[in-house]
Design an enzyme around this catalytic site. Structure first.
Site, PDB file in Angstrom:
ATOM      1  N   SER A   1      -1.305  -2.197   7.091  1.00 28.89           N
ATOM      2  CA  SER A   1      -2.749  -2.339   7.271  1.00 28.89           C
ATOM      3  C   SER A   1      -3.082  -2.613   8.744  1.00 28.89           C
ATOM      4  O   SER A   1      -2.439  -3.449   9.385  1.00 28.89           O
ATOM      5  CB  SER A   1      -3.222  -3.507   6.405  1.00 28.89           C
ATOM      6  OG  SER A   1      -4.552  -3.788   6.709  1.00 28.89           O
TER       7      SER A   1
ATOM      8  N   PRO B   1      -4.293   7.279  -6.031  1.00 27.80           N
ATOM      9  CA  PRO B   1      -3.521   6.195  -6.646  1.00 27.80           C
ATOM     10  C   PRO B   1      -4.250   5.653  -7.870  1.00 27.80           C
ATOM     11  O   PRO B   1      -5.454   5.884  -8.029  1.00 27.80           O
ATOM     12  CB  PRO B   1      -3.486   5.132  -5.544  1.00 27.80           C
ATOM     13  CG  PRO B   1      -4.721   5.359  -4.757  1.00 27.80           C
ATOM     14  CD  PRO B   1      -5.068   6.821  -4.869  1.00 27.80           C
TER      15      PRO B   1
ATOM     16  N   TYR C   1      -5.982  12.891   4.436  1.00 29.44           N
ATOM     17  CA  TYR C   1      -6.618  13.232   3.156  1.00 29.44           C
ATOM     18  C   TYR C   1      -7.398  14.546   3.176  1.00 29.44           C
ATOM     19  O   TYR C   1      -7.126  15.437   2.380  1.00 29.44           O
ATOM     20  CB  TYR C   1      -7.549  12.096   2.708  1.00 29.44           C
ATOM     21  CG  TYR C   1      -6.785  10.824   2.437  1.00 29.44           C
ATOM     22  CD1 TYR C   1      -5.842  10.777   1.421  1.00 29.44           C
ATOM     23  CD2 TYR C   1      -6.967   9.695   3.221  1.00 29.44           C
ATOM     24  CE1 TYR C   1      -5.094   9.627   1.191  1.00 29.44           C
ATOM     25  CE2 TYR C   1      -6.229   8.539   2.994  1.00 29.44           C
ATOM     26  CZ  TYR C   1      -5.297   8.519   1.982  1.00 29.44           C
ATOM     27  OH  TYR C   1      -4.557   7.395   1.759  1.00 29.44           O
TER      28      TYR C   1
ATOM     29  N   SER D   1       4.879   1.744  -0.461  1.00 30.77           N
ATOM     30  CA  SER D   1       3.738   0.882  -0.185  1.00 30.77           C
ATOM     31  C   SER D   1       3.837  -0.387  -1.005  1.00 30.77           C
ATOM     32  O   SER D   1       4.174  -0.350  -2.189  1.00 30.77           O
ATOM     33  CB  SER D   1       2.475   1.642  -0.580  1.00 30.77           C
ATOM     34  OG  SER D   1       1.365   0.949  -0.148  1.00 30.77           O
ATOM     35  N   GLN D   2       3.542  -1.505  -0.338  1.00 32.23           N
ATOM     36  CA  GLN D   2       3.462  -2.755  -1.087  1.00 32.23           C
ATOM     37  C   GLN D   2       2.021  -2.934  -1.570  1.00 32.23           C
ATOM     38  O   GLN D   2       1.097  -2.921  -0.755  1.00 32.23           O
ATOM     39  CB  GLN D   2       3.836  -3.958  -0.208  1.00 32.23           C
ATOM     40  CG  GLN D   2       3.776  -5.231  -0.998  1.00 32.23           C
ATOM     41  CD  GLN D   2       3.890  -6.539  -0.223  1.00 32.23           C
ATOM     42  OE1 GLN D   2       3.287  -7.523  -0.597  1.00 32.23           O
ATOM     43  NE2 GLN D   2       4.689  -6.562   0.829  1.00 32.23           N
TER      44      GLN D   2
END
Ligand code: COA
Length: 629
Positions: A442, A100, A87, A542-543
């Site tokens: 994760s 997001p 980031y 991504s889920q």
């Protein structure tokens, strides 16, 4: 919502530290991940470099030793490296490229007051939720799905309302207000018609009621309507590239009035953006677009402050959601918070609020700004760059309704792995090849854990998608099914490795960063073209599952790539596919069509396999019956 028990160990220190995988394991996996995606000659060169790096007494060993020492010394050896790389060092504008959004269910507001009441409910909910975070009353979450049952690190929640991302010329800085519980921020910034207002949410040590917040929001909307007091659209500057915004901010801070206004924004709990009607049909795709970029300067693009971690958007036309700076937390935390808030608003006993006597409060303050011709020029430049992003974003939100994760579970397959394989099939159908793919995994099982990457373009996925698309060779259904199972197993195994801290991306990044810290020459394996392209994630996936009706989406991470966010539900799957119109290699609609087609083909394949198995069982069970035993 995976919130199970009351928190007794909210402290991340109770969790294990993120491991450093064995060097050889990472290097072998790296080679396995890229081999089938590149030409054989290229691969041979890479293999030689990797072997040299990993040889006994080689550079890899030196770096690995340093990383292990770092792990011993620090709470989380990869956190800072990852945050900067993912980031803070990224110079692209936050909207579309990084932030997001969650798109809330479309609201039907009777009138403006109704919309403001919704906004007031969200702010009351934020105060309640923040109190749960501050008093550590949020129940600890436990992992679900693969390796279910382990407690997860909760520290990301502490950053939801306490963080601010400062733009920098070379790198941004994420600041988190420490001791937020003891000296809490007590104001929210409200954006309305591109103006910013300070809304104090605690007066005389008492939080404002929903009715009081509503009355303050009404004052804000009427103040914002006053043309004479209107300031230029300062918020547009935060939508610009990070270096451009950092330069602009340096200019703004030369003036005390601007410094004061910035200080109030930087220390707020969150931003509430009261948006004017967009004039767009509230389809899923349009709502996603409006949440991602506000529709540009002509619509609500300047009614934002992108550095702030949480910006709630309440459109007067019922288009609502939340826009986030991604650096302080992951989408899953955002979902928990969003679900709490939307349930809170839906269930708010407004009558109780109405009966309680509302205090007479001073009007919220308008933030003042000093402008000059130089600053005036910056608005135009930032506005144009945002407009280019608006014109460029090709978004397709589609609900795949033929089945959801229950059908997939019945096949005894992991729903997440299944969707990933379907995404590979869709990409192959569109491009005739597979490319480097990112799936966030994760690592919150570990202390201060964030994410690592599941590289979903596996060799097994390639073998499967070839069997589904090859027009020259007719593969039998049983061969295709075998390949499907192999692909899903490979994906599931990678997932398990990633969530247990054994993926390769964080490790390779750690080795590279360590070499920099030691002032070593950049090791050859990190200069290699294959390494560089393997980090260009053309497919970024991504889920982000939800338990209430809402969905998450984000933009692509490279100019010629796709963002693909999915939300598997029991009987359907929501997909949000994004790409850029400027790329001739992508089209979100074409990708979504291929995905739909591929998901149906995989279902037919599974059903055919089930039928064959049932028939075989039927024949088998028929024999004893006929023989009379
Ligand atoms: N047969 C039957 N059922 C199965 C199965 C199989 N072979 N494999 C898995 N399942 C079930 C699971 O038990 C689980 O059941 P539940 O719905 O009752 O909990 C369900 O299917 C889902 O499991 P699965 O699809 O395998 O995925 P997962 O939930 O473990 O998710 C990741 C995998 C990688 C998405 C997850 O570990 C993760 O990291 N999520 C966070 C991603 C993230 O950070 N996103 C935001 C980024 S900003």
């Amino acid at each position: 919502m995976p919130l199970l028990e009351r928190n007794t160990t909210g402290d991340p220190k109770g969790l294990p530290k993120v491991p450093v995988p064995p060097l050889k394991q990472t290097l072998d996996t790296y080679l396995r991940c890229v081999r089938h995606l590149v030409k054989a000659e290229q691969f041979d060169k890479t293999k030689a470099m990797v072997e040299k790096f990993g040889a006994a007494g080689g550079v890899g060993e030196v770096l690995q030793k340093k990383l292990l020492e770092r792990r011993d010394k620090m709470e989380n050896w990869v956190y800072d490296y990852w945050l900067e790389d993912m980031y803070l060092n990224n110079r692209l504008a936050l909207p579309v490229n990084s932030s997001p959004v969650m798109v809330f269910p479309k609201q039907t507001f009777k009138d403006r007051k109704d919309a403001l009441r919704y906004g007031a409910g969200l702010i009351r909910g934020v105060l309640e939720y923040k109190a749960l975070i501050d008093t550590r009353a949020l129940p600890v979450e436990f992992a679900r799905g693969q390796l279910a049952g382990t407690p997860l690190c909760m520290e990301q929640y502490g950053r939801l309302f306490t963080s601010y991302r400062y733009p920098g010329l070379k790198t941004d800085t994420l600041k988190v207000q420490m001791n937020a519980a003891s000296s809490p921020s007590e104001h929210v910034i409200v954006a309305c018609k591109n103006q910013f207002f300070v809304l104090d949410v605690v007066t005389n040590s008492k939080p404002l009621t929903e009715e009081e917040i509503l009355s303050q929001l009404e004052k804000i909307t009427s103040m914002a309507g006053n043309e004479e007091e209107r300031s230029p659209p300062f918020g547009i500057l935060t939508s610009d590239g990070r270096t451009e915004w950092a330069r602009a901010r340096d200019i703004l801070t030369k003036d005390q009035t601007n410094r004061d206004s910035l200080g109030l924004i930087e220390s707020c709990l969150c931003v509430l953006c009261l948006d004017e009607p967009s004039g767009m049909k509230p389809s899923d795709t349009n709502r996603a677009l409006l949440m991602l970029h506000g529709g540009g300067q002509e619509k609500n693009g300047a009614n934002r402050w992108y550095d702030k971690s949480m910006q709630f958007v309440v459109g007067m036309d019922g288009i609502c959601g939340v826009v986030c700076d991604h650096s302080p937390f992951e989408g899953v935390v955002l979902v928990q918070c969003s679900e709490y808030l939307t349930k809170y608003v839906a269930g708010t006993p407004s009558e109780a609020g109405k009966l309680a006597s509302a205090r007479k409060l001073p009007a919220p303050r308008r933030l003042l700004w000093k402008c000059n011709p130089q600053i005036q020029g910056l608005f135009a430049a930032s506005g144009e760059r945002l407009q280019r992003l608006v014109n460029n974003l090709d978004m397709e939100v589609f609900q795949f309704k033929d089945y959801g994760k229950e059908f997939i579970k019945k096949q005894k397959m992991s729903p997440d792995a299944f969707v990933q394989v379907a995404l590979q099939l869709a990409f192959f159908k569109c491009n005739g090849k597979l490319v480097s793919t990112y799936e966030s995994a994760s690592i919150r099982r570990f202390r201060n854990g964030r994410v690592d990457n599941i590289r979903s373009a596996t060799a097994e996925a390639l073998a499967f998608v070839k069997s589904m698309t090859d027009e020259r060779t007719a593969y039998s259904d049983s061969e295709k099914m075998k390949r499907l199972r192999d692909a899903i197993n490979a994906q599931t195994n990678y997932t398990i490795a990633a969530i247990t801290g054994m993926a390769i991306d964080n490790h390779l990044l750690g080795l590279l960063k360590t070499s920099k810290e030691l002032n070593m020459e950049r090791p050859e394996i990190f200069c290699d073209e294959i390494y560089l392209t393997s980090n260009q994630f053309i497919l970024s996936t991504s889920q982000v599952p939800t338990t209430v009706e809402m969905f998450c989406c984000y933009g692509p991470v490279v100019p010629n790539g796709y963002g693909a966010c999915y939300n598997p539900q029991p009987d359907h799957i929501v997909f949000c596919v994004s790409s850029f119109w400027e790329s001739t290699q992508t089209s979100s609609a074409v990708f979504a069509k291929a995905l739909n087609e591929g998901l149906l083909e995989i279902r037919d394949l599974c059903n055919a396999a089930t039928k064959v198995a049932q028939d075989a069982r039927g024949q088998g069970s028929g024999k004893p019956h006929r023989s009379g035993t």
